[in-house]
Design a protein around this motif. Structure first.
Motif, PDB file in Angstrom:
ATOM      1  N   ALA A   1     -53.651 -42.087  30.002  1.00  9.33           N
ATOM      2  CA  ALA A   1     -53.382 -40.751  30.538  1.00  9.33           C
ATOM      3  C   ALA A   1     -53.360 -39.732  29.413  1.00  9.33           C
ATOM      4  CB  ALA A   1     -52.047 -40.735  31.284  1.00  9.33           C
ATOM      5  N   LEU A   2     -53.910 -38.568  29.707  1.00  3.81           N
ATOM      6  CA  LEU A   2     -53.943 -37.462  28.749  1.00  3.81           C
ATOM      7  C   LEU A   2     -53.809 -36.176  29.549  1.00  3.81           C
ATOM      8  CD1 LEU A   2     -54.303 -36.724  25.788  1.00  3.81           C
ATOM      9  CD2 LEU A   2     -56.767 -36.820  26.097  1.00  3.81           C
ATOM     10  N   ILE A   3     -52.570 -35.713  29.760  1.00  4.84           N
ATOM     11  CA  ILE A   3     -52.280 -34.527  30.563  1.00  4.84           C
ATOM     12  C   ILE A   3     -51.807 -33.420  29.629  1.00  4.84           C
ATOM     13  CG2 ILE A   3     -51.097 -33.653  32.608  1.00  4.84           C
ATOM     14  CD1 ILE A   3     -52.684 -36.170  33.198  1.00  4.84           C
ATOM     15  N   CYS A   4     -52.460 -32.280  29.672  1.00  4.62           N
ATOM     16  CA  CYS A   4     -52.231 -31.212  28.693  1.00  4.62           C
ATOM     17  C   CYS A   4     -51.296 -30.125  29.227  1.00  4.62           C
ATOM     18  CB  CYS A   4     -53.559 -30.578  28.305  1.00  4.62           C
ATOM     19  SG  CYS A   4     -54.756 -31.778  27.692  1.00  4.62           S
TER      20      CYS A   4
ATOM     21  N   PHE B   1     -40.683 -31.194  26.945  1.00  2.88           N
ATOM     22  CA  PHE B   1     -41.699 -31.513  25.958  1.00  2.88           C
ATOM     23  C   PHE B   1     -43.094 -31.530  26.573  1.00  2.88           C
ATOM     24  CE2 PHE B   1     -43.559 -34.737  22.875  1.00  2.88           C
ATOM     25  CZ  PHE B   1     -43.686 -33.817  21.851  1.00  2.88           C
ATOM     26  N   TYR B   2     -44.078 -31.083  25.813  1.00  8.99           N
ATOM     27  CA  TYR B   2     -45.456 -30.987  26.299  1.00  8.99           C
ATOM     28  C   TYR B   2     -45.988 -32.320  26.815  1.00  8.99           C
ATOM     29  CZ  TYR B   2     -44.925 -26.932  23.258  1.00  8.99           C
ATOM     30  OH  TYR B   2     -44.456 -25.804  22.656  1.00  8.99           O
TER      31      TYR B   2
ATOM     32  N   GLY C   1     -51.553 -39.666  25.517  1.00  9.09           N
ATOM     33  CA  GLY C   1     -51.463 -38.586  24.551  1.00  9.09           C
ATOM     34  C   GLY C   1     -51.335 -37.251  25.241  1.00  9.09           C
ATOM     35  N   VAL C   2     -51.262 -36.185  24.453  1.00  6.19           N
ATOM     36  CA  VAL C   2     -51.213 -34.831  24.979  1.00  6.19           C
ATOM     37  C   VAL C   2     -51.912 -33.913  23.989  1.00  6.19           C
ATOM     38  CG1 VAL C   2     -48.974 -34.318  23.899  1.00  6.19           C
ATOM     39  CG2 VAL C   2     -49.701 -33.024  25.905  1.00  6.19           C
ATOM     40  N   LEU C   3     -52.580 -32.887  24.501  1.00  5.51           N
ATOM     41  CA  LEU C   3     -53.182 -31.853  23.671  1.00  5.51           C
ATOM     42  C   LEU C   3     -52.534 -30.523  24.033  1.00  5.51           C
ATOM     43  CD1 LEU C   3     -56.953 -32.881  23.919  1.00  5.51           C
ATOM     44  CD2 LEU C   3     -55.429 -33.224  21.977  1.00  5.51           C
ATOM     45  N   VAL C   4     -52.171 -29.743  23.025  1.00  3.32           N
ATOM     46  CA  VAL C   4     -51.550 -28.448  23.248  1.00  3.32           C
ATOM     47  C   VAL C   4     -52.500 -27.388  22.686  1.00  3.32           C
ATOM     48  CG1 VAL C   4     -49.465 -27.057  22.943  1.00  3.32           C
ATOM     49  CG2 VAL C   4     -49.296 -29.551  23.010  1.00  3.32           C
ATOM     50  N   THR C   5     -53.530 -27.069  23.470  1.00  2.00           N
ATOM     51  CA  THR C   5     -54.540 -26.095  23.035  1.00  2.00           C
ATOM     52  C   THR C   5     -54.721 -24.974  24.051  1.00  2.00           C
ATOM     53  OG1 THR C   5     -56.314 -27.496  23.935  1.00  2.00           O
ATOM     54  CG2 THR C   5     -55.792 -27.764  21.610  1.00  2.00           C
ATOM     55  N   ASP C   6     -53.659 -24.703  24.817  1.00  2.00           N
ATOM     56  CA  ASP C   6     -53.685 -23.637  25.812  1.00  2.00           C
ATOM     57  C   ASP C   6     -54.757 -23.954  26.861  1.00  2.00           C
ATOM     58  OD1 ASP C   6     -52.844 -21.257  27.034  1.00  2.00           O
ATOM     59  OD2 ASP C   6     -54.093 -19.985  25.788  1.00  2.00           O
ATOM     60  N   GLU C   7     -55.471 -22.952  27.340  1.00  2.16           N
ATOM     61  CA  GLU C   7     -56.396 -23.158  28.452  1.00  2.16           C
ATOM     62  C   GLU C   7     -57.465 -24.215  28.185  1.00  2.16           C
ATOM     63  OE1 GLU C   7     -59.342 -20.663  31.427  1.00  2.16           O
ATOM     64  OE2 GLU C   7     -57.519 -19.774  30.668  1.00  2.16           O
ATOM     65  N   PRO C   8     -57.992 -24.367  26.963  1.00  4.32           N
ATOM     66  CA  PRO C   8     -59.017 -25.390  26.747  1.00  4.32           C
ATOM     67  C   PRO C   8     -58.528 -26.830  26.851  1.00  4.32           C
ATOM     68  CG  PRO C   8     -59.172 -23.680  25.064  1.00  4.32           C
ATOM     69  CD  PRO C   8     -57.875 -23.466  25.796  1.00  4.32           C
ATOM     70  N   GLY C   9     -57.218 -27.056  27.067  1.00  2.00           N
ATOM     71  CA  GLY C   9     -56.675 -28.403  27.012  1.00  2.00           C
ATOM     72  C   GLY C   9     -57.451 -29.439  27.798  1.00  2.00           C
TER      73      GLY C   9
ATOM     74  N   VAL D   1     -56.982 -37.572  33.272  1.00  2.00           N
ATOM     75  CA  VAL D   1     -57.121 -36.434  32.363  1.00  2.00           C
ATOM     76  C   VAL D   1     -56.818 -35.164  33.137  1.00  2.00           C
ATOM     77  CG1 VAL D   1     -58.662 -35.220  30.799  1.00  2.00           C
ATOM     78  CG2 VAL D   1     -58.924 -37.675  31.130  1.00  2.00           C
ATOM     79  N   GLY D   2     -55.981 -34.291  32.573  1.00  2.00           N
ATOM     80  CA  GLY D   2     -55.675 -33.068  33.313  1.00  2.00           C
ATOM     81  C   GLY D   2     -54.908 -32.057  32.510  1.00  2.00           C
ATOM     82  N   GLY D   3     -54.501 -31.003  33.200  1.00  2.05           N
ATOM     83  CA  GLY D   3     -53.673 -29.957  32.626  1.00  2.05           C
ATOM     84  C   GLY D   3     -52.715 -29.451  33.677  1.00  2.05           C
ATOM     85  N   ALA D   4     -51.490 -29.121  33.262  1.00  2.00           N
ATOM     86  CA  ALA D   4     -50.471 -28.680  34.222  1.00  2.00           C
ATOM     87  C   ALA D   4     -49.565 -27.647  33.573  1.00  2.00           C
ATOM     88  CB  ALA D   4     -49.640 -29.869  34.702  1.00  2.00           C
ATOM     89  N   GLU D   5     -49.236 -26.609  34.340  1.00  2.00           N
ATOM     90  CA  GLU D   5     -48.339 -25.562  33.849  1.00  2.00           C
ATOM     91  C   GLU D   5     -47.462 -25.039  34.981  1.00  2.00           C
ATOM     92  OE1 GLU D   5     -48.097 -25.018  30.765  1.00  2.00           O
ATOM     93  OE2 GLU D   5     -50.033 -24.787  29.759  1.00  2.00           O
ATOM     94  N   ALA D   6     -46.248 -24.599  34.601  1.00  2.00           N
ATOM     95  CA  ALA D   6     -45.357 -23.872  35.508  1.00  2.00           C
ATOM     96  C   ALA D   6     -44.677 -22.774  34.700  1.00  2.00           C
ATOM     97  CB  ALA D   6     -44.339 -24.819  36.135  1.00  2.00           C
ATOM     98  N   PRO D   7     -45.424 -21.723  34.323  1.00  7.02           N
ATOM     99  CA  PRO D   7     -44.914 -20.754  33.352  1.00  7.02           C
ATOM    100  C   PRO D   7     -44.280 -19.503  33.936  1.00  7.02           C
ATOM    101  CG  PRO D   7     -47.249 -20.409  33.633  1.00  7.02           C
ATOM    102  CD  PRO D   7     -46.848 -21.510  34.595  1.00  7.02           C
ATOM    103  N   ILE D   8     -44.097 -19.449  35.258  1.00  9.01           N
ATOM    104  CA  ILE D   8     -43.578 -18.212  35.850  1.00  9.01           C
ATOM    105  C   ILE D   8     -42.349 -18.432  36.714  1.00  9.01           C
ATOM    106  CG2 ILE D   8     -45.791 -17.006  35.765  1.00  9.01           C
ATOM    107  CD1 ILE D   8     -46.212 -17.690  38.703  1.00  9.01           C
ATOM    108  N   GLY D   9     -41.657 -19.560  36.518  1.00 10.93           N
ATOM    109  CA  GLY D   9     -40.526 -19.877  37.380  1.00 10.93           C
ATOM    110  C   GLY D   9     -39.179 -19.414  36.876  1.00 10.93           C
ATOM    111  N   SER D  10     -39.135 -18.815  35.674  1.00 11.72           N
ATOM    112  CA  SER D  10     -37.854 -18.374  35.130  1.00 11.72           C
ATOM    113  C   SER D  10     -38.061 -17.169  34.228  1.00 11.72           C
ATOM    114  CB  SER D  10     -37.196 -19.498  34.332  1.00 11.72           C
ATOM    115  OG  SER D  10     -37.894 -19.730  33.128  1.00 11.72           O
ATOM    116  N   PRO D  11     -37.036 -16.336  34.037  1.00  9.38           N
ATOM    117  CA  PRO D  11     -37.171 -15.166  33.161  1.00  9.38           C
ATOM    118  C   PRO D  11     -37.534 -15.540  31.727  1.00  9.38           C
ATOM    119  CG  PRO D  11     -35.221 -14.960  34.540  1.00  9.38           C
ATOM    120  CD  PRO D  11     -35.742 -16.354  34.752  1.00  9.38           C
TER     121      PRO D  11
END
Length: 403
Positions: free
Chosen positions: A99-102, A135-136, A154-162, A183-193
């Motif tokens: 698994a490699l989820i960014c 953690f990422y 593993g994980v890659l922290v390269t923003d949108e290109p992940g 292989v994928g990418g996941a974000e939840a960046p708007i749930g808190s101030p």
């Protein structure tokens, strides 16, 4: 040795699942709305693309819910769909699948809750999962644990290109003997101030309050992009393994390349993006004439948009269809690149190029698909992606009949 996609799963502002996501893309639906979780009056950003009505307990065992932030929960749901779609039985050989989820933001919302507990109630009220949930790599770990995967992680922290970068890394892992990778990418960046506050200093988010005009890349009205949340996960396999088990091949990952264009908000001048695209096409063995559609990065900043448009014109002097369906729901950082890859796979599969919502005319000399979807028979798609700080990535996907 070809790398192929045999499973796909998504969580997006259209809802859960690939079917809901594709229907929204084809319709060019507006999924941007005021951020509902807290008062944004003190922020200059007020709109976002939110996953609707998501109760994690409806989809994930409670023991995983309490350990995870929303971005990991999205990844868990998308990974489950991708595995189910692929038909891979990971219990046969747990070591054969990795698994490699960014992620670019990590579990900021979870972190805010624990910091609030610390300051209001004391250190004894900080939960034990604070050390891992933010953690990422949390999504990769939890996806592996929940599905019993013991292959490369593993994980890659390269923003949108992940996601694009992860497809390239996974192809190398498969060549070394691993049978399949989630292989994928996941974000939840708007749930808190605090999560939103971490983004506003970049000055790349749109201050618009009208969902139909806040995120309009490649236009004179572009003032930035709208943030969003979501995830997409693909099950990739070695082509020989997939064919041996009679799997349905959804797309072929034909070539990928990455560059780092220099310190700055985005790659200055677009040279890094141009190089990545050319290398991805060269590795895929395709000429400009063989690429039928480009899924644009579409930052929504005038200079960055102009640079990307210039890059596309240099790559395709005879023209090519271009689309940016994310303008309908926002830019979900690592989730955005993953959702773009999913959109490209579905476009090849359904023989339709989805439109670029809210952009009414084709600008910058681009053949931008606007207003309505375009029936086509695309054989090859090029996905472009840029990240904060100068990262660039490109991936070439082929319809299995033309690989």
């Amino acid at each position: 040795m070809d790398t192929v996609i045999t499973g796909l799963g998504t969580v997006s502002p259209a809802g859960l699942g690939v079917e809901a996501y594709w229907e929204a893309l084809v319709e060019g639906r507006t999924l941007i709305a005021p951020i509902p979780d807290f008062d944004t009056e003190d922020f200059h950003v007020h709109l976002g693309g939110k996953v609707p009505g998501f109760d994690p307990y409806d989809h994930i065992e409670g023991r995983f819910v309490v350990q995870t932030d929303a971005f990991t929960r999205f990844a868990l749901v998308a990974a489950e769909e991708a595995l189910r779609d692929s038909g891979v039985d990971t219990s046969v050989d747990p070591y054969a699948t990795g698994a490699l989820i960014c992620s670019g933001a990590g579990g900021v919302e979870f972190g805010q809750r624990e910091i609030e507990a610390l300051w209001s109630e004391g250190p004894d009220r900080v939960g034990p999962y604070q050390s891992i949930a933010w953690f990422y790599a949390a999504s990769t770990g939890q996806v592996s644990i929940r599905n019993g995967l013991k292959g490369m992680c593993g994980v890659l922290v390269t923003d949108e290109p992940g996601m694009l970068d992860a497809l390239g890394q996974s192809a190398r892992t498969l060549r070394r003997g691993t049978s399949s990778m989630l292989v994928g990418g996941a974000e939840a960046p708007i749930g808190s101030p605090f999560s939103l506050a971490c983004q506003v200093g970049s000055e790349v988010l749109s201050p618009g309050v009208d969902p139909t005009t806040a995120y309009v890349p490649f236009t004179e009205g572009a003032t930035g992009h709208v943030p969003a949340e979501g995830a997409a996960v693909a099950l990739v396999e070695r082509a020989d393994v997939a064919r041996e088990r009679g799997a349905r091949i959804r797309a072929v990952v034909a070539g990928q390349a990455s560059t780092f264009g220099g310190i700055g908000v985005f790659d200055p001048g677009g040279e890094g993006l141009l190089w990545a695209a050319r290398q991805a096409m060269e590795r895929a063995g395709v000429s400009p004439e063989e690429v039928d559609v480009v899924f644009a990065d579409a930052v929504g900043l005038p200079k960055a948009d102009a640079d990307e448009a210039a890059t596309i014109r240099r790559l395709f002097p005879k023209g090519v269809a271009v689309t940016a369906p994310k303008t309908g729901f926002g830019r979900a950082y690592a989730g955005a690149g993953a959702l773009d890859v999913a959109a490209a796979v579905l476009s090849l599969e359904h023989r339709i190029i989805p439109p670029t919502p809210h952009v009414l005319d084709a600008p910058f000399g681009l053949d931008l698909v606007v207003r309505v979807p375009r029936p086509a028979r695309p054989r090859t798609a090029l996905v472009l992606s840029r990240g904060m700080g100068g990262a660039n990535s490109a991936v070439v996907l082929k319809h299995p009949e033309h690989a």
